[in-house]
Design a protein around this motif. Structure first.
Motif, PDB file in Angstrom:
ATOM      1  N   GLU A 150      15.557  27.818 -45.021  1.00  0.00           N
ATOM      2  CA  GLU A 150      15.234  29.238 -44.906  1.00  0.00           C
ATOM      3  C   GLU A 150      13.771  29.449 -45.276  1.00  0.00           C
ATOM      4  N   GLN A 183      10.144  32.351 -44.496  1.00  0.00           N
ATOM      5  CA  GLN A 183       9.656  33.618 -43.967  1.00  0.00           C
ATOM      6  C   GLN A 183       8.505  33.345 -43.013  1.00  0.00           C
ATOM      7  N   LYS A 205       9.204  38.147 -41.589  1.00  0.00           N
ATOM      8  CA  LYS A 205      10.579  38.112 -41.087  1.00  0.00           C
ATOM      9  C   LYS A 205      11.312  36.888 -41.631  1.00  0.00           C
ATOM     10  N   GLU A 206      12.611  37.049 -41.852  1.00  0.00           N
ATOM     11  CA  GLU A 206      13.420  35.937 -42.329  1.00  0.00           C
ATOM     12  C   GLU A 206      13.661  34.943 -41.186  1.00  0.00           C
ATOM     13  N   GLU A 259      14.885  36.834 -37.539  1.00  0.00           N
ATOM     14  CA  GLU A 259      15.296  38.231 -37.440  1.00  0.00           C
ATOM     15  C   GLU A 259      14.545  38.918 -36.308  1.00  0.00           C
ATOM     16  N   GLN A 260      15.269  39.713 -35.514  1.00  0.00           N
ATOM     17  CA  GLN A 260      14.672  40.411 -34.385  1.00  0.00           C
ATOM     18  C   GLN A 260      14.803  41.927 -34.566  1.00  0.00           C
ATOM     19  N   GLU A 261      14.014  42.670 -33.845  1.00  0.00           N
ATOM     20  CA  GLU A 261      14.168  44.119 -33.859  1.00  0.00           C
ATOM     21  C   GLU A 261      15.437  44.525 -33.119  1.00  0.00           C
ATOM     22  N   TRP A 269      19.049  45.404 -34.596  1.00  0.00           N
ATOM     23  CA  TRP A 269      19.438  44.205 -35.346  1.00  0.00           C
ATOM     24  C   TRP A 269      20.523  44.516 -36.381  1.00  0.00           C
ATOM     25  N   ARG A 287      24.200  44.797 -34.882  1.00  0.00           N
ATOM     26  CA  ARG A 287      24.659  43.788 -33.926  1.00  0.00           C
ATOM     27  C   ARG A 287      26.134  43.444 -34.097  1.00  0.00           C
ATOM     28  N   THR A 293      23.674  35.301 -32.602  1.00  0.00           N
ATOM     29  CA  THR A 293      22.230  35.145 -32.457  1.00  0.00           C
ATOM     30  C   THR A 293      21.821  33.788 -33.017  1.00  0.00           C
ATOM     31  N   TYR A 316      19.730  33.220 -35.264  1.00  0.00           N
ATOM     32  CA  TYR A 316      19.627  33.378 -36.722  1.00  0.00           C
ATOM     33  C   TYR A 316      20.997  33.227 -37.380  1.00  0.00           C
ATOM     34  N   ASP A 317      22.000  33.923 -36.850  1.00  0.00           N
ATOM     35  CA  ASP A 317      23.346  33.845 -37.415  1.00  0.00           C
ATOM     36  C   ASP A 317      24.004  32.503 -37.114  1.00  0.00           C
TER      37      ASP A 317
END
Length: 365
Positions: A37, A39, A44-45, A69-71, A93, A96, A135, A137-138
């Motif tokens: 993880e 930044q 953004k993460e 992370e997205q908008e 985001w 979602r 996503t 990210y997830d």
């Protein structure tokens, strides 16, 4: 990496797509770099996963991707009638998960990674993969929480290409495998007589030439196929290997040399494989004169070995020299502007096809 906002395209040449399918045994989930993880510079993460797949005994390929992370995320709903356009729905985001769970949004499907890393019992009482679309990210977190060494998984996705210049001005070129699906599958049994490695790819290329491979001023016996791939925003130079290990592959090499012209596009296929790099190292064991021993150096080199091509995909006119050069000039002009102002299977001679037919692990999503 997810990027739902694209810059306006500079040229109109169709992209030349590439895909891969690999089945293997998971390795490396206990390493420090399996899950990370961070930044981004903009705060953004970001999550990163990286794991190995042993696709054949002693042969590993590594799969990795990044999620940020997205908008917004995007959901898509298929049209009810053929020939009609589907519906794309942007969602914030933060919402979602709520959007997907809302019954009024039935039929909408998230555009993301297809995962099946845990088992559930279906209506028939059968153990099946618990299919999720997440996503990037997830998906990184889902892989961290559920993927384990020793499990067999099926991975498919697309091949992406990029290049950059190092501090000395040398161009470095990269091929990467971007997974779209990662699913549990039947165990890979390397010692079984029925086992067949599945480490396949295909790629549409704009053919430029084929030459004998030379290393250390000596011919290796292999050939290098040079070409170009057209991405959304660039045109990248690429190379693939053709190894004439049998008569069919020798005939394929001659077919490329005699029948395919520069700037013709066609689909090639073959195997993504890891070539083990061995170096001689001196070992001082305390018993006098040192002994030269072999040591496997890591990371191993990833190679894309062409074993076939599809003559029905040949396109002679679309990617002409003039069209390619015009597109590349537009790219150079745009790059210069940014630098100035700143910017954020028969014996037909065509070899074997290796990716056309999906196997039992290629689940419908």
């Amino acid at each position: 990496m997810e990027n739902n906002t694209k810059k306006q395209r500079l040229f109109n040449l169709p992209e030349t797509k590439g895909n891969f399918m690999i089945k293997g045994v998971v390795k490396g989930t206990k390493k420090d770099n399996f899950y990370t993880e961070k930044q981004t510079r903009t705060g953004k993460e970001m999550r990163i996963v990286n794991f190995g797949l042993e696709y054949d005994e002693g042969r590993d390929l590594y799969i990795g991707f990044t999620g940020i992370e997205q908008e917004k995320v995007y959901f898509y709903k298929k049209p009810e009638e053929k020939g009609k356009k589907g519906t794309s729905q942007p969602v914030s985001w933060a919402n979602r998960f709520k959007f997907a769970e809302d019954p009024k949004n039935e039929g909408f499907r998230l555009i993301g990674k297809n995962l099946g890393l845990t088992k559930v019992t279906n209506e028939k009482g059968e153990q099946v993969n618990d299919k999720k679309v997440l996503t990037d990210y997830d998906a990184c977190a889902e892989i961290r929480n559920n993927l384990k060494d020793g499990e067999s998984v099926f991975v498919k996705g697309s091949i992406s290409y990029r290049s950059n210049r190092d501090d000395k001005g040398n161009i470095k070129r990269y091929k990467s495998m971007e997974p779209s699906q990662i699913s549990l599958c039947a165990p890979c049994e390397f010692d079984s007589e029925k086992f067949k490695a599945q480490n396949n790819f295909n790629q549409v290329i704009v053919f430029m030439g084929i030459e004998k491979e030379v290393e250390d001023d000596k011919e290796t016996g292999r050939y290098v196929i040079s070409g170009k791939v057209v991405t959304y925003s660039n045109i990248e130079d690429v190379e693939f290997i053709l190894d004439p290990v049998d008569e069919k592959q020798k005939k394929l090499a001659m077919t490329f040399r005699k029948k395919v012209k520069p700037y013709w596009a066609l689909k090639v296929s073959g195997h993504v494989q890891a070539s083990v790099q061995v170096e001689e190292v001196a070992v001082d064991d305390g018993w006098g004169e040192e002994d030269e021993m072999e040591k496997v150096s890591t990371p191993v080199k990833r190679e894309y070995i062409v074993t076939g091509a599809d003559p029905t995909t040949i396109e002679k006119d679309l990617y002409s020299k003039e069209a390619i050069e015009e597109a590349m000039q537009k790219i150079r002009n745009a790059n210069k502007a940014e630098e100035n102002y700143g910017s954020d299977s028969d014996d037909s001679g065509w070899g074997d096809s290796n990716l056309g037919e999906a196997d039992e692990e290629d689940e419908e999503w």
